[in-house]
Design a protein around this motif. Structure first.
Motif, PDB file in Angstrom:
ATOM      1  N   GLY A   1     -12.625  -6.818  -4.138  1.00 48.40           N
ATOM      2  CA  GLY A   1     -12.966  -8.471  -3.184  1.00 48.40           C
ATOM      3  C   GLY A   1     -11.749  -8.896  -2.406  1.00 48.40           C
ATOM      4  O   GLY A   1     -12.161  -9.500  -1.901  1.00 48.40           O
ATOM      5  N   LEU A   2     -10.748  -8.315  -2.849  1.00 51.28           N
ATOM      6  CA  LEU A   2      -9.065  -8.399  -1.928  1.00 51.28           C
ATOM      7  C   LEU A   2      -8.965  -7.159  -1.461  1.00 51.28           C
ATOM      8  O   LEU A   2      -9.834  -6.160  -1.284  1.00 51.28           O
ATOM      9  N   ALA A   3      -8.234  -8.032  -0.181  1.00 49.67           N
ATOM     10  CA  ALA A   3      -8.340  -6.542   0.735  1.00 49.67           C
ATOM     11  C   ALA A   3      -6.135  -6.619   1.183  1.00 49.67           C
ATOM     12  O   ALA A   3      -5.820  -7.475   0.804  1.00 49.67           O
ATOM     13  N   CYS A   4      -5.698  -6.227   1.086  1.00 53.55           N
ATOM     14  CA  CYS A   4      -4.175  -6.045   1.004  1.00 53.55           C
ATOM     15  C   CYS A   4      -3.769  -5.960   2.514  1.00 53.55           C
ATOM     16  O   CYS A   4      -4.017  -4.698   3.359  1.00 53.55           O
ATOM     17  N   VAL A   5      -2.898  -6.668   3.330  1.00 55.07           N
ATOM     18  CA  VAL A   5      -3.328  -6.892   4.746  1.00 55.07           C
ATOM     19  C   VAL A   5      -2.390  -6.822   4.665  1.00 55.07           C
ATOM     20  O   VAL A   5      -1.049  -7.719   4.456  1.00 55.07           O
TER      21      VAL A   5
ATOM     22  N   LEU B   1      -0.021  -4.067  14.113  1.00 54.05           N
ATOM     23  CA  LEU B   1       0.327  -4.981  13.192  1.00 54.05           C
ATOM     24  C   LEU B   1      -1.095  -5.908  13.241  1.00 54.05           C
ATOM     25  O   LEU B   1      -0.985  -7.331  13.084  1.00 54.05           O
ATOM     26  N   ASN B   2      -1.279  -5.993  15.224  1.00 54.02           N
ATOM     27  CA  ASN B   2      -2.318  -7.373  15.540  1.00 54.02           C
ATOM     28  C   ASN B   2      -3.793  -6.735  15.792  1.00 54.02           C
ATOM     29  O   ASN B   2      -3.107  -5.808  16.806  1.00 54.02           O
TER      30      ASN B   2
ATOM     31  N   PRO C   1       0.691  -1.565   0.115  1.00 56.22           N
ATOM     32  CA  PRO C   1       0.530  -0.180   0.104  1.00 56.22           C
ATOM     33  C   PRO C   1       1.018   0.949  -0.150  1.00 56.22           C
ATOM     34  O   PRO C   1       0.525   2.589   0.107  1.00 56.22           O
ATOM     35  N   THR C   2       1.875   0.915   0.792  1.00 52.97           N
ATOM     36  CA  THR C   2       2.827   2.948   0.813  1.00 52.97           C
ATOM     37  C   THR C   2       3.500   2.949  -0.652  1.00 52.97           C
ATOM     38  O   THR C   2       3.720   3.636  -1.209  1.00 52.97           O
ATOM     39  N   LEU C   3       3.180   1.809  -1.618  1.00 55.87           N
ATOM     40  CA  LEU C   3       4.303   1.589  -2.669  1.00 55.87           C
ATOM     41  C   LEU C   3       2.693   2.234  -3.865  1.00 55.87           C
ATOM     42  O   LEU C   3       2.747   2.501  -4.892  1.00 55.87           O
ATOM     43  N   GLY C   4       1.239   2.207  -3.694  1.00 53.83           N
ATOM     44  CA  GLY C   4       0.526   2.472  -4.452  1.00 53.83           C
ATOM     45  C   GLY C   4      -0.034   0.801  -4.848  1.00 53.83           C
ATOM     46  O   GLY C   4      -0.301   0.926  -6.242  1.00 53.83           O
ATOM     47  N   GLN C   5       0.713   0.069  -4.572  1.00 55.44           N
ATOM     48  CA  GLN C   5       0.547  -1.746  -5.514  1.00 55.44           C
ATOM     49  C   GLN C   5      -1.223  -2.126  -4.114  1.00 55.44           C
ATOM     50  O   GLN C   5      -0.563  -2.891  -2.782  1.00 55.44           O
ATOM     51  N   LEU C   6      -1.951  -2.197  -4.335  1.00 55.31           N
ATOM     52  CA  LEU C   6      -3.022  -2.641  -3.600  1.00 55.31           C
ATOM     53  C   LEU C   6      -3.422  -3.993  -4.568  1.00 55.31           C
ATOM     54  O   LEU C   6      -3.278  -4.931  -5.361  1.00 55.31           O
ATOM     55  N   CYS C   7      -5.053  -4.724  -4.063  1.00 52.19           N
ATOM     56  CA  CYS C   7      -5.414  -5.600  -4.456  1.00 52.19           C
ATOM     57  C   CYS C   7      -7.004  -5.343  -5.501  1.00 52.19           C
ATOM     58  O   CYS C   7      -7.442  -3.957  -5.295  1.00 52.19           O
TER      59      CYS C   7
ATOM     60  N   CYS D   1      -7.254 -10.655  13.976  1.00 54.71           N
ATOM     61  CA  CYS D   1      -7.487  -9.742  12.120  1.00 54.71           C
ATOM     62  C   CYS D   1      -6.198  -8.919  12.545  1.00 54.71           C
ATOM     63  O   CYS D   1      -5.411  -8.651  13.433  1.00 54.71           O
ATOM     64  N   LYS D   2      -5.906  -8.321  11.066  1.00 55.88           N
ATOM     65  CA  LYS D   2      -4.819  -7.900  10.527  1.00 55.88           C
ATOM     66  C   LYS D   2      -4.898  -6.483   9.913  1.00 55.88           C
ATOM     67  O   LYS D   2      -5.714  -6.662   9.406  1.00 55.88           O
ATOM     68  N   PRO D   3      -4.655  -5.768  10.129  1.00 56.42           N
ATOM     69  CA  PRO D   3      -5.053  -4.442   9.605  1.00 56.42           C
ATOM     70  C   PRO D   3      -5.107  -4.324   7.833  1.00 56.42           C
ATOM     71  O   PRO D   3      -4.103  -4.387   7.150  1.00 56.42           O
ATOM     72  N   GLY D   4      -5.928  -4.181   6.698  1.00 57.00           N
ATOM     73  CA  GLY D   4      -5.741  -3.745   5.970  1.00 57.00           C
ATOM     74  C   GLY D   4      -6.293  -2.481   5.477  1.00 57.00           C
ATOM     75  O   GLY D   4      -7.435  -1.773   5.741  1.00 57.00           O
ATOM     76  N   PHE D   5      -5.836  -3.066   3.389  1.00 60.57           N
ATOM     77  CA  PHE D   5      -7.145  -1.363   2.877  1.00 60.57           C
ATOM     78  C   PHE D   5      -7.723  -2.384   1.836  1.00 60.57           C
ATOM     79  O   PHE D   5      -6.785  -2.924   1.033  1.00 60.57           O
TER      80      PHE D   5
END
Length: 365
Positions: A245-249, A299-300, A236-242, A276-280
């Motif tokens: 229907g998917l989350a980048c965690v 991160l938890n 996510p910090t590089l702008g590479q997401l999913c 859970c793990k945080p994500g976008f």
């Protein structure tokens, strides 16, 4: 119909827009216009951003929220202006405007009033004439009131470098920078954005910016940004997401050297009350967000119900339930005009007045 306060000003992205062309159809009474306009605006944004657009609504329904923005903006005052002869409205030409708006693409998002739309709704006050609302001004113009006192004066749309409050103040092709409050030429794909650079144009996302060090990001198309596949890597910090229907965690972390491994997982992968793990976007079950601690514990977390009005705000896009906004760290119900408020973001109009109540955000009072 590109005038002030007809659409949501904070949804990422939500400038007031109307296109050209379209066919005829039954006459639309002015009083019946708001829900039709809200529906057309949301279709336009969906056309531009695709399913990714829903990620930025925080679970809210676009048409419902946009309708509230319209009805708590300048719209209730328009019939009076028509009756006074300061505006012209032709309902038989409104549907053509609405139809073309529904079909608008990203490339058309920064166009302003078209001849077809001005034929349906236009002011009668010439440049330099007294006005209270943008809608009173004839053609592509705005009601300018630097001191926010009435009456203002009808003036030409602003050019690059002039101070603005929203995109529709600026000439076609320009945006109002939220950072500088100046009309600017938006950045294109692969160009630097924000923190000293222009905002991205419609359909692009500013990704990879560093909010801590305030360094610019890069404009990316939604296809480029949301390309990660299930169980694949993301950043996510590089702008590479999913993909949708998917989350980048944040799947795992190493302390020496410090590094986070990000992975694409299905949204809803974590059950309510489960670890859970945080994500976008958030990967918790619907209605929940990943509530984390601080430091290495950030991160938890545990899937927790998204806060409602009166509760402390959550994090990320899940700060509050869709019907509420985060104001000074506390979730507050979104409010119509006349309801007491504690900040602009809790008002559908986008303005909490000096009297302590939500009010229409007009160019002058």
């Amino acid at each position: 119909m590109q005038k002030r306060n007809w659409t949501a000003s904070g949804l990422v992205l939500l400038a007031a827009l109307v296109g050209c062309g379209g066919g005829g159809g039954a006459s639309v009474p002015l009083a019946d216009l708001p829900p039709k306009l809200a529906d057309s605006l949301c279709k336009a944004y969906q056309n531009c951003y695709g399913d990714i657009f829903n990620l930025f609504l925080g679970g809210a329904d676009c048409t419902t929220v946009t309708l509230q923005r319209i009805e708590n903006g300048s719209f209730p005052l328009l019939q009076g202006k028509v009756d006074q002869g300061k505006m012209h409205y032709d309902g038989s030409k409104a549907q053509a405007c609405l139809d073309s708006l529904s079909a608008r693409t990203c490339a058309q998002m920064l166009e302003r009033d078209s001849p077809e739309c001005l034929a349906a709704l236009d002011g009668t006050v010439a440049l330099g004439g007294a006005c209270d609302l943008d809608e009173e001004c004839k053609g592509e113009a705005l009601c300018s009131s630097p001191n926010a006192t009435c009456p203002g004066q009808c003036a030409s749309l602003l050019v690059a470098g002039q101070a603005c409050s929203q995109d529709s103040d600026c000439q076609a092709g320009l945006q109002c920078s939220t950072e500088t409050k100046l009309c600017v030429q938006p950045a294109s794909a692969d160009q630097a954005c924000e923190y000293g650079s222009p905002p991205c144009g419609p359909g692009l996302l500013c990704l990879g910016k560093d909010d801590t060090n305030k360094t610019p990001g890069t404009c990316r198309t939604t296809a480029e940004a949301f390309s990660g596949v299930e169980n694949g890597s993301c950043a996510p910090t590089l702008g590479q997401l999913c993909q949708t229907g998917l989350a980048c965690v944040a799947d795992s972390v190493t302390l020496v050297p410090p590094a986070i491994t990000w992975t694409c997982v299905k949204t809803g992968s974590y059950a309510a009350n489960a670890a859970c793990k945080p994500g976008f976007p958030d990967a918790c079950a619907s209605g929940n967000y990943c509530k984390t601690g601080t430091g290495v514990l950030a991160l938890n977390g545990t899937c927790t119900t998204i806060p409602a009005a009166g509760e402390t705000c959550g994090t990320g896009l899940s700060q509050c339930q869709p019907s509420a906004a985060c104001v000074s760290g506390l979730c507050q119900n979104l409010a119509q005009n006349g309801v007491s408020c504690t900040g602009d973001t809790m008002c559908y109009s986008g303005k909490c007045g000096t009297s302590g109540g939500c009010e229409a955000n007009l160019p002058c009072k």
